[in-house]
Scaffold this motif. Structure first.
Motif, PDB file in Angstrom:
ATOM      1  N   ALA A  17       6.447 -10.415   5.931  1.00 33.82           N
ATOM      2  CA  ALA A  17       7.200  -9.258   6.416  1.00 33.82           C
ATOM      3  C   ALA A  17       6.378  -8.403   7.374  1.00 33.82           C
ATOM      4  CB  ALA A  17       7.682  -8.422   5.232  1.00 33.82           C
ATOM      5  N   GLN A  21       6.754  -7.758  11.580  1.00 28.81           N
ATOM      6  CA  GLN A  21       6.863  -6.434  12.183  1.00 28.81           C
ATOM      7  C   GLN A  21       5.780  -6.175  13.220  1.00 28.81           C
ATOM      8  OE1 GLN A  21       6.995  -3.553   8.899  1.00 28.81           O
ATOM      9  NE2 GLN A  21       9.161  -3.244   9.397  1.00 28.81           N
ATOM     10  N   SER A 159      12.681  -8.151   7.442  1.00 32.54           N
ATOM     11  CA  SER A 159      11.789  -7.266   8.173  1.00 32.54           C
ATOM     12  C   SER A 159      12.304  -6.949   9.578  1.00 32.54           C
ATOM     13  CB  SER A 159      10.396  -7.899   8.264  1.00 32.54           C
ATOM     14  OG  SER A 159       9.511  -7.080   8.988  1.00 32.54           O
ATOM     15  N   ILE A 191       9.925  -6.067  -0.730  1.00 37.01           N
ATOM     16  CA  ILE A 191      10.297  -5.766   0.651  1.00 37.01           C
ATOM     17  C   ILE A 191      10.431  -4.259   0.854  1.00 37.01           C
ATOM     18  CG2 ILE A 191      12.260  -5.878   2.270  1.00 37.01           C
ATOM     19  CD1 ILE A 191      10.461  -8.265   2.460  1.00 37.01           C
ATOM     20  N   ILE A 195       8.084  -2.682   3.720  1.00 43.18           N
ATOM     21  CA  ILE A 195       8.566  -2.250   5.036  1.00 43.18           C
ATOM     22  C   ILE A 195       9.317  -0.926   4.994  1.00 43.18           C
ATOM     23  CG2 ILE A 195       8.701  -4.632   5.841  1.00 43.18           C
ATOM     24  CD1 ILE A 195      11.702  -4.518   5.570  1.00 43.18           C
TER      25      ILE A 195
END
Length: 218
Positions: A17, A21, A159, A191, A195
């Motif tokens: 993730a 990003q 993500s 997650i 994020i």
């Protein structure tokens, strides 16, 4: 059926993730933590290579460069990280298309022999690329299991956002390759903490929808 993600899976999710990003300053300590937890260099390399199919070469290559830097820093401190096993040689002599078609059928539980529809009919070339490269070249590499690759995939899709239909499809595949509803709920928690709650909201909604659709009718 497993109710908890394995230690390896718990670390692969945030690595995927965060790499997707492009937050490299956040990725460095996450990679170090994964290595400290016993993940091998090859498991992390394989994770970062896999995600390029979903978020592009630039994110993947920057992730690999970050892993290289982390390994050099750890080596300078006298830390020797385990390289881990390499992918097994491919001995299947069939075409990559046929091999990829079989892999996709196996993990999705859906026949791949019907007429092409949707994007596959509109752009036959991308359907070929998916079968030959994603589901043959990548998925056949057994450094990661199918379940681990699918967890990496849904981590990336969660993500980057805006790809909820694809996320829904891969959540179905997760359930088909042995990831349990309880493990998917644990995934959403990781997650969210990785994020951010706001960014993870859409992914959480899709996971809830998929799990609800699997509940027995009352």
């Amino acid at each position: 059926m497993q109710t908890k993600l394995s230690r390896t899976q718990q670390y692969l999710i945030p690595v995927a993730a965060i790499t997707a990003q492009g937050n490299l300053s956040k990725l460095k300590p996450q990679l170090a933590a994964a290595l400290d937890a016993g993940l091998t260099v090859n498991q992390l390399k394989e994770t970062i290579v896999h995600l390029y199919a979903y978020c592009g070469f630039p994110r993947s290559i920057r992730g690999l460069q970050t892993l290289m830097a982390v390994l050099e820093e750890r080596k300078a401190k006298g830390i020797t990280d385990v390289q881990g096993r390499e992918a097994s040689p491919i001995t299947d002599s069939r075409s990559k298309y046929d091999r990829g078609k079989e892999v996709l059928g196996k993990i999705s539980g859906a026949s791949q022999d019907g007429p092409k529809t949707g994007y596959a009919a509109f752009s036959p070339e991308i359907e070929i690329f998916l079968k030959e490269h994603l589901f043959a070249d990548l998925f056949e590499r057994d450094v990661l299991s199918y379940a681990e690759r699918e967890l990496v995939t849904i981590s990336v899709l969660s993500s980057i956002g805006g790809v909820e239909p694809m996320l829904r499809s891969h959540l179905d595949i997760c359930l088909n390759v042995g990831i349990s509803p309880a493990q998917l709920r644990e995934f959403t928690a990781i997650i969210t903490s990785t994020i951010g709650e706001k960014e993870a909201k859409a992914a959480q909604e899709v996971v809830d929808q998929v799990l609800k659709s699997k509940e027995p009718a009352k």
